[in-house]
Every structure is written in structure tokens, then in C-alpha cells.
Design an enzyme around this catalytic site. Structure first.
Site, PDB file in Angstrom:
ATOM      1  N   ASP A 317     -37.414   2.895  24.757  1.00 52.48           N
ATOM      2  CA  ASP A 317     -37.032   1.550  24.350  1.00 52.48           C
ATOM      3  C   ASP A 317     -37.770   0.576  25.276  1.00 52.48           C
ATOM      4  OD1 ASP A 317     -35.465  -0.611  23.237  1.00 52.48           O
ATOM      5  OD2 ASP A 317     -34.278  -0.532  25.078  1.00 52.48           O
ATOM      6  N   ASP A 510     -31.314   2.201  26.697  1.00 55.78           N
ATOM      7  CA  ASP A 510     -30.189   1.684  27.474  1.00 55.78           C
ATOM      8  C   ASP A 510     -29.160   0.931  26.636  1.00 55.78           C
ATOM      9  OD1 ASP A 510     -31.726  -0.596  26.918  1.00 55.78           O
ATOM     10  OD2 ASP A 510     -31.023  -1.596  28.727  1.00 55.78           O
ATOM     11  N   ASP A 514     -29.811   2.066  20.797  1.00 57.30           N
ATOM     12  CA  ASP A 514     -30.587   3.270  21.078  1.00 57.30           C
ATOM     13  C   ASP A 514     -29.771   4.549  20.877  1.00 57.30           C
ATOM     14  OD1 ASP A 514     -32.852   1.768  21.951  1.00 57.30           O
ATOM     15  OD2 ASP A 514     -31.840   1.438  23.869  1.00 57.30           O
TER      16      ASP A 514
END
Length: 614
Positions: A317, A510, A514
Site C-alpha cells: 500500500d 496499514d 487493505d
């Protein structure tokens, strides 16, 4: 309770060992072995064997049965201490392995807590009634007050605001929203009050899809069977059959007594018991996990470390993972002819009155020479406005200004191509300055990406952020591939595509958005400063958002796999040796037990090498 029984059994065995060797000490040994090994030998040995045999329609024993029989055999031939030692070591190894693996189910309770449960529904007569979100239907209107969690996906009918969509898109900068814009369930409304028309029912919202994907992928996760586990039933059946045949055939071929034959068979049973093999991975995985925990990497099971050593691709990410998670000022320009420090004093005075992340970044970047007290008005969609010495100053998004010098427009285009957010600063609506901000890469990201590329591991940036911003970050870090403007429900699919193309895949993230991808990946890795939901569904947690720790974890995982292979080969060699010398009549019970425990000690000490930092 099993651990309590094991502790009691261990205590009884130690008492028997400390007292003079008498019938009483033997009783302590036997009772200690039974109590300590009951859970492993009976419940997980006998009961699991019966259950597995019924399920598969054929006899499916496990090594617990073999160790239990070995202990019984040792007792029958009078080797009480050896029987107790075998059971204590095997049971202890089993409990340590359970601890290392965690056997923890992936929980999504925190994720569920983030789901809005009620909404302020606007009735046809204009009154507002609080209802369950599940009661809302397409076309209904809901009221969302400032600071509220938006209860459902919809379109803004009236009102202007900024919305924190980090839970959905991962974007750290709140988005400005005006009538006609879409809003999503579980995002956080800013200071404006909104009227929203429902466009999706609660079960179909973007956030609901995240929950569904997490649950679906969670249920599909299975621990990859190790080579030992795969062939364990075959090995156990082969040993039991071979020993049974040996006990029957030995008197006929060697003309020995059946008593001697049974004794040699029991010695062979002890020799063939995979004691060292059972402990081959325990010390290694515990040492690796302890080493990483000391370095700030928490593992939820050794199988995930094994998977980490085998990954062929890693997806990351952007916000809060490869970047710091907060925007920072990267460029600032003020038109010539202006007293720059005076403008900075005014700008800082305006921004100090806002809690917007961009305002915080500018206050941290610019240093005021004089603290001014300027009344500030926050105009949704326009920015901050303040009156000072007869002039009106405003700072806001570039598109809200009309009188823009060509020089500043050129800078804005240049900075925007670099993925930066640009805001203008104006005096009496004439733009006199521009500030560029960006969520910058964290200090460890570039070296981490470089390491994985050196290892031949494909790197991918997956983000819900805009393509320009994502590509700018990827270019700076050297990431192989970029997937931008990705919705949360699509992240999981992209991870699946990477698995088809490359093999085992790790996902680093995080945010709540996700979570589906973290669960879908062979190894889900959460940043320690991330959301609770991401941490709970992940396999590894990197504390302090330090990606260099992930590099350390990969190195330790590779060493762990190498040491496990060494231990397994050594343990198999010891078993083969003991079986050979037992068949030749060159080993008795004492020798078998001593060699077994010696080999177990060797594999444990070999595994403890992973405690050392490298």
C-alpha cells in the site's frame, strides 16, 4: 488445562528423579508421564486418530500414537525414567509448537465495530428519525452532522464538507465534497452538515464488501502442510506394521524367545519414534520468532515466516506503508514584489486556526517571525479566509481561484505532474503564492524496495490514490509496477492476479481498506501504526512502521528455512541409524533413549542459533 497437567506431570517426574531409585520413584515417573502426556498422547493421539480415521474412511494415525506406544513400551521393559523423558520432551515440544504457531483465528471484531449501525433518516414530512442502517433503502435521505460517521453509501444532495476517506481509499488527505459527489459508509464527515441520498443498501456498501472479502478469504486460509505432516500417517503405519511383523517373525527366523522378540520390538519402536524430528522445527521457529520480536517484528505463526522466505512478489500500500502517512510541504513560492516573511506570518496565522492535515503541514514547515491574531473563516470548498490590515487573505485549492499569474500556473502544473497537492495563497483574490504538499516516502522504503528487487522479488504499489501521485512515489522508490485508483474490493483481486503470475505473494498495508488483500496474500504484513483491523487480520506486524524490519524478517525467514532443513535431515539420519543398529541387535533401550535425547538436544541447539543477531 493441558499446560497445567503438563506442569504437574513435570513436577512429579522431577520428584521421582530427585528421590532414591525405588518403586515409589518409578510410580512418580509413570504417573508423571501419564499426566504430562495425557493431552498429547490420548486426546490428540488416540482421539484425533479415531476422528481422522472416521473422516477419511481409513486408519490415519499420527506420531502422537507412536510416541505414546513408545512410552508404554519403555514402561513394560522397566525403563521408567526413559518413558517419562520421552513423554515430557514430546509433549513439551508439542506445546511449544502450539505457542509458536499461535493457532489464533483471524478476528474481525474491530472491523465490525467500525461499521455504522444507525442513521438519521429524513422522513417525507421533513422530520428526522434515528433508524438502523439495515432499514435504509435506495432513495432514502439521511442527515449527516459534522464529525459524524457517514452511515451508508450515497450522493450528497445539499451541503459542503471535507471527508476523511482513509478507511476506504487509504488517502491521508481528506477530500472536499460538494452536492453531487459520492460518499461512502464508515468514512468521517468534516465540519459541514450534509443531506445524503442512499445509493446502496447496507449489505452492498463499499465497506460491507471489505467485510465480506475478509471473511471469505479468512475462511479459505489453510496452513500449508509440511513434509513431515504430509507423510506422518504413512510413516506411523509403516513403523507399527514393521514392528508387529518383526515381533512375530523374529522367533521363527532367529529362533529367539517371544519375550526377547517383544523386547527387541519395543527397542525398535523407541528407535523409530520421531522424537528429534518432532523437535526439529520447534527451537528454530521459536528462536526466529523471538529474534524478530526483539527487532520489532511480531509473527502470528512460524508457517507465515516459512511463506515469507518463499515469496516471489510483494505488494505494498502507499499511504502509511511506503510513505509517512502525513502530507509535508515540498515546495513554496511567493510572487516577487511581496514581503515574503509578512506573507508567511499571515499564512501561519490562518492555518493555525485549522485542524486540516494540510494546515498542520504548513504550520510545521513555515516559521512565523510575528504571531498574528487573525479571525479566520473556514469556507467549505473555498478554504481559509481572514481579514488583516484592510486586506482579505485566502488559502485554498487551486481550482477555487480565478486571478492566477501564469508563473504560478506553470509551477502548479509542474508540481501536480510530480503527484503533489497544490494550494494557492491569495491577497484580495489575487494569487500571490503557491505551496506544494505531498505524503513523502518514509526513510526506509527505498532501501527495502531495493533489497527485494535484489532478491528477484517483484514489487508492486497498490493504492486507491491518484495515478500521478502513485507513479511519482513508485518512480522515486524504484517499484516495478503501479496499480492506482484501486477500490478496496479490487485490492484482493490484484493480489490474486499476482499469485497467478508469480507464486507466493506478500501484501504490506496499514488500513482497513487493505484488510481483504492482507488476508488473501500468502503473507499479510501490517504496519504497527496502522488500524487495528489491519493488524488483526495480518500474519506479521512491523512495529514503528519501519520497513527495514521487514527486510530483517525476510532474511531471518530464509535462515529459518535453511536450519529447519538441516534439522529434519539430521533427525531422519538419526532415526535411520537407530533403526539399523536396533535391527542388528547392537542397541538396547538405554542407548536408544540416550541417542534420541542427544539428537533432540542437537536440533534444539542448532535452532537456537537463530537467536543471534546478524
Amino acid at each position: 488445562m493441558p499446560l497445567v497437567m503438563y506442569a504437574v506431570g513435570l513436577s512429579l517426574a522431577l520428584l521421582g528423579w530427585l528421590m532414591p531409585h525405588t518403586a515409589l520413584s518409578n510410580i512418580f515417573f509413570v504417573v508423571g508421564a501419564i499426566v504430562a502426556g495425557y493431552h498429547v498422547a490420548v486426546i490428540e493421539g488416540v482421539e484425533d486418530t479415531i476422528a481422522q480415521s472416521k473422516a477419511r474412511g481409513k486408519f490415519t494415525p499420527n506420531s502422537h500414537i507412536l510416541m505414546g506406544l513408545a512410552a508404554i513400551g519403555a514402561v513394560l521393559i522397566g525403563s521408567y525414567w526413559e518413558a517419562t523423558l520421552l513423554m515430557l520432551i514430546f509433549s513439551g515440544a508439542h506445546f511449544l509448537e502450539e505457542y509458536a504457531e499461535g493457532k489464533s483465528k483471524r478476528e474481525i471484531s474491530r472491523l465490525m465495530e467500525m461499521t455504522p449501525t444507525t442513521a438519521r433518516k429524513i422522513e417525507t414530512d421533513g422530520t428526522i428519525r434515528e433508524v438502523e442502517v439495515s432499514e435504509l433503502r435506495l432513495g432514502d435521505r439521511v442527515k449527516v452532522l459534522n464529525g459524524d460517521q457517514i452511515p451508508i453509501d450515497g450522493l450528497i444532495l445539499t451541503g459542503r464538507t471535507s471527508v476523511d476517506e482513509s478507511a476506504i481509499s487509504g488517502e491521508s488527505i481528506p477530500r472536499e465534497k460538494v452536492p453531487g459527489d459520492a460518499v461512502y459508509a464508515s468514512t468521517i464527515n468534516g465540519k459541514g452538515s450534509l443531506t445524503v441520498e442512499v445509493t446502496k443498501e447496507s449489505s452492498e456498501t463499499t465497506f460491507a464488501k471489505i467485510l465480506q472479502l475478509v471473511e471469505k478469504n479468512k475462511n479459505h486460509q489453510t496452513k500449508t502442510a509440511t513434509l513431515i505432516q504430509r507423510y506422518e500417517p504413512v510413516y506411523v503405519k509403516a513403523v507399527l506394521l514393521a514392528i508387529g511383523i518383526f515381533m512375530l517373525v523374529c522367533p521363527l527366523v532367529m529362533h529367539c524367545s517371544y519375550t526377547y522378540s517383544i523386547y527387541r520390538g519395543l527397542v525398535l519402536l523407541v528407535a523409530a519414534s520421531p522424537c528429534a524430528l518432532a523437535a526439529a522445527t520447534v527451537s528454530v521457529t521459536l528462536s526466529a520468532s523471538s529474534n524478530l520480536a526483539r527487532e520489532g517484528v511480531l509473527s502470528k505463526g512460524s508457517s507465515y515466516l516459512s511463506h515469507l522466505s518463499e515469496i516471489k512478489a510483494i505488494a505494498c500500500d502507499k499511504t502509511g506503508t511506503l510513505t509517512k502517512g502525513k502530507p509535508e510541504v515540498t515546495n513554496a513560492y511567493f510572487m516577487k514584489g511581496q514581503k515574503q516573511q509578512d506573507l508567511i506570518d499571515v499564512l501561519v496565522a490562518l492555518e493555525k486556526e485549522s485542524n486540516h492535515p494540510l494546515a498542520e503541514a504548513m504550520v510545521n514547515y513555515f516559521e512565523a517571525s510575528e504571531k498574528l491574531l487573525i479571525p479566520v473563516e473556514n469556507q467549505i470548498g473555498q478554504g481559509l479566509l481572514g481579514h488583516y490590515k484592510g486586506s482579505v487573505y485566502r488559502i485554498g485549492k487551486a481550482s477555487s481561484f480565478q486571478q492566477v499569474p501564469e508563473e504560478i500556473n506553470r509551477l502548479k502544473d509542474e508540481w501536480s505532474k510530480e503527484g503533489k497537492t497544490v494550494v494557492y495563497f491569495a491577497k484580495n483574490e489575487a494569487v500571490i503564492g503557491a505551496i506544494a504538499l505531498m505524503d513523502l516516502p518514509n526513510q526506509h522504503a527505498k532501501s527495502a524496495i531495493h533489497y527485494f528487487k535484489e532478491q528477484g522479488i517483484h514489487t508492486t504499489l497498490i493504492t486507491g490514490d491518484a495515478a500521478l501521485t502513485a507513479e511519482a512515489i513508485a518512480k522515486e522508490l524504484g517499484v516495478d509496477e503501479v496499480k492506482a485508483d484501486v477500490l478496496p474490493e479490487d485490492k484482493s483481486k490484484l493480489v490474486e492476479d499476482l499469485q497467478k503470475s508469480y507464486g507466493k505473494v506478500a501484501m504490506v498495508g496499514d488500513g482497513v481498506n487493505d484488510a481483504p488483500a492482507l488476508v488473501k496474500a500468502d503473507v499479510g504484513i501490517a504496519m504497527g501504526d496502522g488500524t487495528d483491523a489491519a493488524i488483526e487480520v495480518s500474519d506479521l506486524v512491523i512495529m514503528q512502521n519501519n520497513l527495514s524490519k521487514l527486510v530483517s524478517a525476510h532474511r531471518v525467514a530464509k535462515r529459518m528455512k535453511k536450519v529447519i532443513l538441516q534439522n529434519v535431515l539430521f533427525a531422519l539420519g538419526v532415526v535411520a541409524f537407530l533403526i539399523t543398529v536396533s535391527l542388528l541387535g547392537k542397541a538396547d533401550m538405554t542407548i536408544s533413549v540416550i541417542v534420541h535425547e542427544g539428537s533432540t538436544l542437537v536440533v534444539i541447539l542448532n535452532g537456537l542459533r537463530l537467536l543471534a543477531r546478524k
